[in-house]
Design a protein around this motif. Structure first.
Motif, mmCIF file in Angstrom:
data_model
loop_
_atom_site.group_PDB
_atom_site.id
_atom_site.type_symbol
_atom_site.label_atom_id
_atom_site.label_comp_id
_atom_site.label_asym_id
_atom_site.label_seq_id
_atom_site.Cartn_x
_atom_site.Cartn_y
_atom_site.Cartn_z
ATOM 1 N N PHE A 199 0.813 -1.209 0.000
ATOM 2 C CA PHE A 199 0.000 0.000 0.000
ATOM 3 C C PHE A 199 0.849 1.262 0.000
ATOM 4 O O PHE A 199 0.393 2.324 -0.425
ATOM 5 N N MET A 200 2.083 1.171 0.467
ATOM 6 C CA MET A 200 2.952 2.342 0.520
ATOM 7 C C MET A 200 3.657 2.609 -0.802
ATOM 8 O O MET A 200 4.395 3.576 -0.926
ATOM 9 N N ASN A 201 3.460 1.747 -1.790
ATOM 10 C CA ASN A 201 3.995 1.976 -3.124
ATOM 11 C C ASN A 201 2.976 2.806 -3.897
ATOM 12 O O ASN A 201 1.929 2.304 -4.329
ATOM 13 N N HIS A 202 3.264 4.098 -4.066
ATOM 14 C CA HIS A 202 2.284 5.021 -4.629
ATOM 15 C C HIS A 202 1.835 4.602 -6.023
ATOM 16 O O HIS A 202 0.628 4.589 -6.321
ATOM 17 N N HIS A 211 7.960 2.224 8.294
ATOM 18 C CA HIS A 211 8.063 3.456 7.512
ATOM 19 C C HIS A 211 8.205 4.702 8.388
ATOM 20 O O HIS A 211 8.303 5.809 7.849
ATOM 21 N N GLY A 212 8.232 4.547 9.700
ATOM 22 C CA GLY A 212 8.481 5.673 10.582
ATOM 23 C C GLY A 212 7.280 6.577 10.774
ATOM 24 O O GLY A 212 6.177 6.322 10.288
ATOM 25 N N ASP A 213 7.499 7.682 11.498
ATOM 26 C CA ASP A 213 6.436 8.636 11.782
ATOM 27 C C ASP A 213 5.848 9.220 10.491
ATOM 28 O O ASP A 213 4.636 9.355 10.345
ATOM 29 N N GLN A 214 6.719 9.581 9.586
ATOM 30 C CA GLN A 214 6.241 10.160 8.334
ATOM 31 C C GLN A 214 5.430 9.149 7.548
ATOM 32 O O GLN A 214 4.398 9.482 6.938
ATOM 33 N N GLY A 215 5.871 7.892 7.564
ATOM 34 C CA GLY A 215 5.137 6.853 6.855
ATOM 35 C C GLY A 215 3.744 6.653 7.412
ATOM 36 O O GLY A 215 2.779 6.488 6.654
ATOM 37 N N LEU A 216 3.607 6.653 8.738
ATOM 38 C CA LEU A 216 2.288 6.515 9.348
ATOM 39 C C LEU A 216 1.396 7.683 8.959
ATOM 40 O O LEU A 216 0.227 7.502 8.616
ATOM 41 N N PHE A 264 0.397 7.272 5.352
ATOM 42 C CA PHE A 264 -0.531 6.149 5.221
ATOM 43 C C PHE A 264 -1.955 6.579 5.568
ATOM 44 O O PHE A 264 -2.911 6.294 4.824
ATOM 45 N N LEU A 265 -2.105 7.279 6.684
ATOM 46 C CA LEU A 265 -3.423 7.746 7.096
ATOM 47 C C LEU A 265 -3.955 8.821 6.143
ATOM 48 O O LEU A 265 -5.169 8.918 5.912
ATOM 49 N N ALA A 266 -3.061 9.613 5.573
ATOM 50 C CA ALA A 266 -3.481 10.605 4.582
ATOM 51 C C ALA A 266 -4.058 9.917 3.351
ATOM 52 O O ALA A 266 -5.095 10.326 2.816
ATOM 53 N N HIS A 267 -3.385 8.865 2.875
ATOM 54 C CA HIS A 267 -3.874 8.137 1.708
ATOM 55 C C HIS A 267 -5.237 7.515 1.999
ATOM 56 O O HIS A 267 -6.165 7.614 1.195
#
Length: 353
Positions: free
Chosen positions: A197-200, A235-240, A243-246
């Motif tokens: 899911f983190m692969n845009h 993915h760290g803080d930025q990844g979380l 993720f929630l933004a997406h």
């Protein structure tokens, strides 16, 4: 003091991570962001999600699409030999028998069976309710949710079920996805795909392709069940935050089950006991503590969602939180009865930090 990760020039995220929360913001619209049309490689094959005649053929087609979408990475030797995971050695939460120690019934007993019919009273006059299940594992919970919301009993099938509800279920582990596809009793109502899911790029292509089959740009509801910790650790803080933004841009409603902080420590401890490397971001995470509250803060203050209610906590102390995109107010009003139930059943309090 935990190191604040690089925010890639995003002032809102940078201030959030440093504790200076932004209360005035421009929330992400329900139809914006990840699904906007963009350039697509002509060689990228998009699967036809309506193809139901041969599930294995569809799985092979999806696998080929995934390989193309991710740049044609060569298959590993793990495909030739059976995968054997040591207990606890699942750094992405891809446990081979997850439902054995976290059975679906723990969640289902907290969720009203009529929830979706109350949230979407007009469906399925024109199309089914569309749901996105992120991190579906081997599909046990996905199938259980499908049966629960359609009031189907064990062994019961319904020819009209797929016209009422259709779930797109994704997981990063192709072995688990293949198992889910083979064992699914409702192949017309649940579609399983392998997706990071983190692969845009991959996310945009596959989700857009599914939604376009129904003439939609967003999902009616998303399910994020015990996934946030794995995104956070890998993915760290930025990844979380991203993720929630997406998710908030992809779904009108969102049901989230965050793992508490004690689960983070347990996951890191399991890796250490196996002699494996610790999660890259674990010791540098600035977002920590009451993770249910942290998730609420990010979604409501940064990503344009509002908390509808908390359905309670499972026996392993995980909250079930229902959010709604603020832009969905006119098209998807919250039933008054659900608001009152949420007030009565809410077992945790949230406050701004």
């Amino acid at each position: 003091m935990a190191r604040v990760p690089h925010a890639n020039g995003n002032p809102k995220l940078l201030r959030w991570l440093r504790g200076g929360r932004l209360y005035s913001h421009s929330p992400l619209p329900c139809s914006a962001g990840a699904l906007e049309p963009g350039p697509r490689s002509p060689s990228l094959q998009v699967p036809d999600f309506r193809f139901r005649g041969d599930p294995e053929a569809r799985l092979r087609l999806m696998a080929a699409s995934m390989k193309q979408a991710t740049g044609g990475v060569e298959e590993t030797a793990a495909e030739e030999e059976p995968r054997v995971l040591e207990p606890g050695a699942a750094p992405f939460g891809n446990f081979p028998h997850y439902s054995r120690f976290h059975p679906p019934e723990q969640r289902l007993r907290l969720l009203p069976p009529e929830l979706l019919r109350r949230l979407f009273p007009q469906s399925p006059e024109t199309r089914p309710i569309l749901g996105l299940d992120v991190g579906c594992n081997s599909g046990d919970l996905s199938v259980a949710l499908y049966k629960h919301f359609l009031s189907l009993h064990d062994g019961e099938t319904c020819s009209d079920a797929s016209r009422e509800l259709h779930l797109l279920c994704c997981d990063i582990d192709p072995v688990l996805v293949e198992r889910a596809e083979k064992e699914c009793p409702f192949p017309d109502g649940l579609t399983f795909i392998t997706l990071d899911f983190m692969n845009h790029r991959t996310r945009k292509v596959l989700l857009s392709s599914f939604l376009s089959q129904f003439g939609c740009s967003v999902f009616d509801i998303g399910f994020c069940m015990s996934i946030t910790m794995w995104i956070h650790l890998n993915h760290g803080d930025q990844g979380l935050w991203e993720f929630l933004a997406h998710l908030s841009s992809l779904c009108c409603y969102l049901l989230v089950e965050p793992q508490p902080w004690k689960c983070y420590r347990a996951a890191a401890r399991r890796l250490r006991k196996l002699g494996l490397h610790d999660f890259d971001h674990f010791r540098s995470l600035a977002i920590r503590g009451d993770m249910a509250n942290q998730i609420v803060q990010i979604l409501t203050q940064d990503h344009g969602m509002e908390l509808v209610c908390c359905f309670g906590n499972t026996s392993w102390d995980r909250s079930l939180l229902l959010f709604r995109a603020k832009q969905a107010t006119e098209t998807h009003p919250i039933p008054e009865s659900l608001i009152e139930e949420g007030k009565e059943r809410n077992r945790i309090r949230f406050w701004r930090q």
